[in-house]
Scaffold this motif. Structure first.
Motif, short mmCIF file in Angstrom:
data_model
loop_
_atom_site.label_atom_id
_atom_site.label_comp_id
_atom_site.label_asym_id
_atom_site.label_seq_id
_atom_site.Cartn_x
_atom_site.Cartn_y
_atom_site.Cartn_z
N UNK A 50 -56.82 -26.75 -0.95
CA UNK A 50 -56.99 -25.24 -1.62
C UNK A 50 -55.91 -24.56 -0.80
N UNK A 51 -55.51 -24.81 0.37
CA UNK A 51 -54.80 -24.25 1.31
C UNK A 51 -53.45 -24.70 1.75
N UNK A 52 -52.78 -25.38 0.54
CA UNK A 52 -51.31 -26.18 0.95
C UNK A 52 -50.44 -25.38 -0.12
N UNK A 53 -49.16 -25.87 0.14
CA UNK A 53 -47.99 -25.44 -0.49
C UNK A 53 -48.32 -25.57 -1.91
N UNK A 54 -47.98 -24.48 -2.82
CA UNK A 54 -48.31 -24.38 -4.22
C UNK A 54 -49.63 -24.47 -4.72
N UNK A 75 -60.15 -20.40 -4.73
CA UNK A 75 -60.58 -21.37 -6.01
C UNK A 75 -59.38 -21.58 -6.86
N UNK A 76 -59.04 -22.77 -6.72
CA UNK A 76 -57.58 -23.23 -7.30
C UNK A 76 -57.61 -23.62 -8.79
N UNK A 77 -56.58 -22.96 -9.47
CA UNK A 77 -56.46 -23.36 -10.88
C UNK A 77 -55.43 -24.47 -11.12
N UNK A 78 -54.44 -24.45 -10.25
CA UNK A 78 -53.48 -25.58 -10.18
C UNK A 78 -52.78 -25.62 -9.03
N UNK A 79 -52.52 -27.04 -8.44
CA UNK A 79 -51.87 -27.31 -7.31
C UNK A 79 -50.44 -27.80 -7.60
#
Length: 245
Positions: A50-54, A75-79
């Motif tokens: 959740x805490x990486x590039x993009x 809360x990630x929607x897309x990586x």
């Protein structure tokens, strides 16, 4: 100071200390901000992705007196993982992030530029557009959104057919009014540049062009970006090295 939630995308990351990660998050409401995620590189961390590039989504951030926020949760929607899995795409998107940072700086909210960045990252991840096309389009659209829209109406002196482009002034010139430092452009490349600069943002990739024309227009647009930002970008050289373009 209370925690608050901000929608955004991580556009830069670097290791910090033994287990932490320094992030640059392009947010809707605050622009680009710096935040540290403590312990994210530790062995017991379960949400490092959740805490990486993009990573794009909602980040809970805690202000601090130093100006660097603390990333509390996400809360990630897309990586956009297809980008991270392809060295050429990753190099290109890193270049996009660099020129965005150079143009916008920190703490300058700009929803249009954020939308452009998200759309070009989405295209890199999930569409099959030629990398030269993506590069040229984003360079030109970023300049337009940042207040540096080129004059694409014709020769700046007489209105005649464009045959050259000035990276310094952002204007076309005909053969007769060519200036020192101008870059030659074909009719096809000039038309592509004009289309991208004047079309609605949502239509910026809605054209077909030969790769050679995109490459030619891209050679112009990258010089325009460098001239307006006042520097060259190592990330562009790296993209060229890994892509072989």
């Amino acid at each position: 100071m209370d925690d608050s939630v901000h929608r955004g995308i991580i556009i830069r990351q670097s290791n910090y200390g033994d287990a932490h990660r320094m992030l640059s998050i392009f947010t809707e409401d605050m622009g680009i901000v710096k935040a540290v995620r403590y312990g994210v590189r530790g062995k017991k961390t379960s949400n490092a992705a959740a805490f990486q590039l993009l990573s794009y989504g909602d980040f809970k951030l805690r202000p601090s007196g130093s100006g660097i926020m603390t990333a509390v949760s996400a809360e990630i929607a897309d990586g956009f993982y297809p980008v991270s899995e392809d060295i050429e795409k990753l190099a290109l998107v890193n270049y996009f992030a660099d020129i965005t940072y150079a143009l916008l700086g920190e703490a300058n909210p700009d929803k249009r530029i954020l939308s452009l960045f998200l759309n070009i990252v989405y295209a890199a991840a999930y569409r099959k557009d030629d990398p030269e096309k993506l590069k040229c389009v984003y360079e030109l659209k970023l300049m337009c959104a940042g207040g540096y829209m080129p004059d694409t109406s014709g020769c700046g002196e007489c209105g005649g057919e464009p045959a050259y482009f000035s990276p310094g002034s952002g204007s076309f010139a005909c053969i007769r009014h060519r200036r020192g430092g101008d870059v030659a452009v074909s009719t096809g490349a000039a038309a592509l540049i004009r289309y991208v600069c004047t079309c609605p943002d949502k239509r910026m990739l809605s054209f077909e062009a030969e790769s050679g024309v995109c490459a030619e227009a891209g050679a112009v647009s990258e010089r325009y970006v460098a001239a307006q930002c006042g520097r060259e970008f190592k990330s562009l050289a790296y993209f060229r090295a890994v892509s072989g373009i």
